[in-house]
Design an enzyme around this catalytic site. Structure first.
Site, PDB file in Angstrom:
ATOM      1  N   GLY A  51      39.909  60.237   8.437  1.00  0.00           N
ATOM      2  CA  GLY A  51      40.304  61.064   7.438  1.00  0.00           C
ATOM      3  C   GLY A  51      41.593  61.820   7.693  1.00  0.00           C
ATOM      4  N   ASP A  94      33.443  70.825  13.116  1.00  0.00           N
ATOM      5  CA  ASP A  94      33.065  69.534  13.846  1.00  0.00           C
ATOM      6  C   ASP A  94      32.051  69.837  14.813  1.00  0.00           C
ATOM      7  OD1 ASP A  94      34.830  68.265  12.384  1.00  0.00           O
ATOM      8  OD2 ASP A  94      36.528  68.545  13.774  1.00  0.00           O
TER       9      ASP A  94
HETATM   10  C1  S3P Z   1      40.762  68.238  11.204  1.00  0.00           C
HETATM   11  C2  S3P Z   1      40.362  68.915  10.333  1.00  0.00           C
HETATM   12  C3  S3P Z   1      38.968  68.950   9.949  1.00  0.00           C
HETATM   13  C4  S3P Z   1      38.060  68.111  10.994  1.00  0.00           C
HETATM   14  C5  S3P Z   1      38.607  66.824  11.351  1.00  0.00           C
HETATM   15  C6  S3P Z   1      40.064  67.138  12.031  1.00  0.00           C
HETATM   16  C7  S3P Z   1      42.368  68.194  11.257  1.00  0.00           C
HETATM   17  O1  S3P Z   1      38.768  68.445   8.752  1.00  0.00           O
HETATM   18  O2  S3P Z   1      36.676  68.069  10.334  1.00  0.00           O
HETATM   19  O3  S3P Z   1      37.861  66.339  12.494  1.00  0.00           O
HETATM   20  O4  S3P Z   1      42.829  67.569  12.550  1.00  0.00           O
HETATM   21  O5  S3P Z   1      43.064  68.792  10.850  1.00  0.00           O
HETATM   22  P1  S3P Z   1      39.156  69.241   7.099  1.00  0.00           P
HETATM   23  O6  S3P Z   1      40.615  69.848   7.690  1.00  0.00           O
HETATM   24  O7  S3P Z   1      38.922  68.372   6.271  1.00  0.00           O
HETATM   25  O8  S3P Z   1      38.079  70.298   7.308  1.00  0.00           O
END
Ligand code: S3P
Length: 426
Positions: A93, A313
């Site tokens: 993501g 997380d």
């Molecule tokens: C992350 C932000 C979080 C986290 C992901 C990594 C990042 O997600 O859950 O594992 O590196 O910015 P969200 O920003 O969508 O909450």
């Protein structure tokens, strides 16, 4: 792959863990659009961060190195090349959402694809701000990957985050690098600030105050040498294991302790954990230190609001810990867990029940009553790295041998997890 795990007699010794996933992604992306070379050490070994390197290479960036050390030959803000095919974000993501900010400004179209899990995750959250800035974006059913970004000249905006998300914040800040003027992100709930720190390290003009982060467009970013701290979200599994298994004392060295990521340590401390953080230093603007943790009886508590967002997380492993506390752990305001690599409220509750635990699922969280013992069970990662590792920790405290189906999922953030666990467990 199925992993068998027998109960542990203690967790002890001293370990180092792989580089922080969040910071690795950011260093790789910013180094790619900086001028000159950046040498990155302790780069994350996780598959997600390798998806980012793959995408940057597909955009014409030359990256040398292997293992945990890479040299990225930056191409400057305007040096990326039209990719020959789809950009593959895999399970990540962070890759698809943060890279979209950069792609929004390119004078070419790009298409980002992902695996089955990523293809079910919401993308409107990044589509909306970059469309406001001037990019054109299409997605499957208007919201899911693959997404196709038609980049172009961007105008600066002020954008209030509708969900607390460092990925969305970063996407807008990266797009802001290309906008003609100052772009502001307003954060009602503070999220991890690695992008702000990293962008400044590379020379960008970023100002922060009152929940507002402003970036000046078209800066000169210059390559540099960077060391990635070890990942506190990976450390969380070992911290909880040491807290739960009687007689444990464990040292984890060189962990990133940025206050926007270290809420775990504060929460555990309030619950009664014996944790020390010696040897603090600042490296590339990020706080690093050791973590020394001993077995402790915790009282439990309620996680809600901004705290839940800061711990998002770590919630799977905190849910496991809940069972071993005297008062249990209640998790509220965690609706975001439903759109992670799996619906983590669902996959955590499912696995807790497999071990015979009482647990109550709510719309945005769960309640795990305390003083419960894990029975030997067959757990399932459901293809989610943090679920695989959280239930490996549960297995250490069970009354017999457990199995984890789909254990290979751990490699998404932490390929060395099973070896490291064997190194410290008795
Ligand atoms: C992350 C932000 C979080 C986290 C992901 C990594 C990042 O997600 O859950 O594992 O590196 O910015 P969200 O920003 O969508 O909450």
């Amino acid at each position: 792959m199925q992993q068998k795990i027998s109960p542990a007699s203690r967790i002890s010794g001293s370990i180092t863990l792989p580089g922080d996933k969040s910071i690795s992604h950011r260093y790789a992306m910013i180094a790619s659009i900086a001028e000159g070379d950046s040498r990155i050490t302790n780069y994350s070994t996780g598959a997600d961060c390798h998806s980012t390197l793959g995408c940057m290479r597909a955009l014409g960036v030359e990256i040398e190195g292997s293992g945990t050390e890479f040299t990225i030959h930056g191409r400057g803000l305007h040096g990326l090349r039209v990719p020959a095919g789809d950009l593959d974000a895999g399970n990540s993501g962070s890759t698809i959402r943060m890279l979209s900010g950069i792609l929004a400004a390119q004078p070419f179209a790009s298409r980002i694809v992902g695996d089955e899990s990523l293809s079910r995750r919401p993308m409107q959250r990044i589509m909306s701000p970059i469309e406001q800035m001037g990019a054109r974006v299409t997605a499957r059913d208007g919201k899911f990957p693959p997404i196709e970004i038609h980049g172009g000249a961007l105008k600066p905006i002020e954008y209030t985050l509708p969900v607390p998300s460092a990925q969305v914040k970063t996407c807008v800040l990266f797009a802001g690098l290309y906008a003609d003027g100052r772009t502001t992100v307003v954060e009602p709930v503070k999220s991890r600030d690695h992008s702000e720190i990293a962008l400044r390290e590379f020379g960008a003009d970023v100002t922060v105050g009152n929940g507002r982060i402003t970036i000046a467009g078209r800066p000169r970013l210059t390559g540099r040498d960077l060391q990635v701290p070890s990942d506190i979200s990976s450390a969380a599994f070992f911290i909880v294991a040491a807290l739960m298994v009687p007689g444990s004392e464990l040292t984890i060295r060189g962990v990133g302790l940025n206050p926007t990521r270290a809420a775990l340590l504060d929460v555990l401390g309030e619950m009664g954990a014996h944790i020390r953080v010696p040897n603090l230093e600042s490296v590339n603007g990020e706080l690093i230190g050791d973590i020394v943790v001993e077995h402790s009886q915790l009282k439990g508590g309620v996680l809600q609001g901004a705290l839940t967002a800061a711990l998002i997380d770590e919630i799977p492993v905190l849910a496991v810990l809940g069972a071993a506390t005297t008062g249990g752990i209640e998790i509220k305001d965690a609706g975001e867990l439903r759109v992670k690599e799996t619906d983590r409220i669902n996959t955590v509750v499912d696995n807790l029940k497999r071990a015979g635990l009482r647990v109550f699922e709510t719309a945005n969280g769960m309640v795990i009553p305390g003083r419960q013992k894990f029975r030997a069970a067959q757990f399932d990662s459901f293809g989610d790295h943090r679920i695989a590792m959280a239930f490996a920790v549960a297995a250490l405290t069970a009354d017999g041998e457990c199995t984890i189906d789909g254990a290979e999922a751990a490699s998404v953030s932490f390929p060395e997890f099973w070896d490291k666990l064997n190194q410290v467990r008795g």
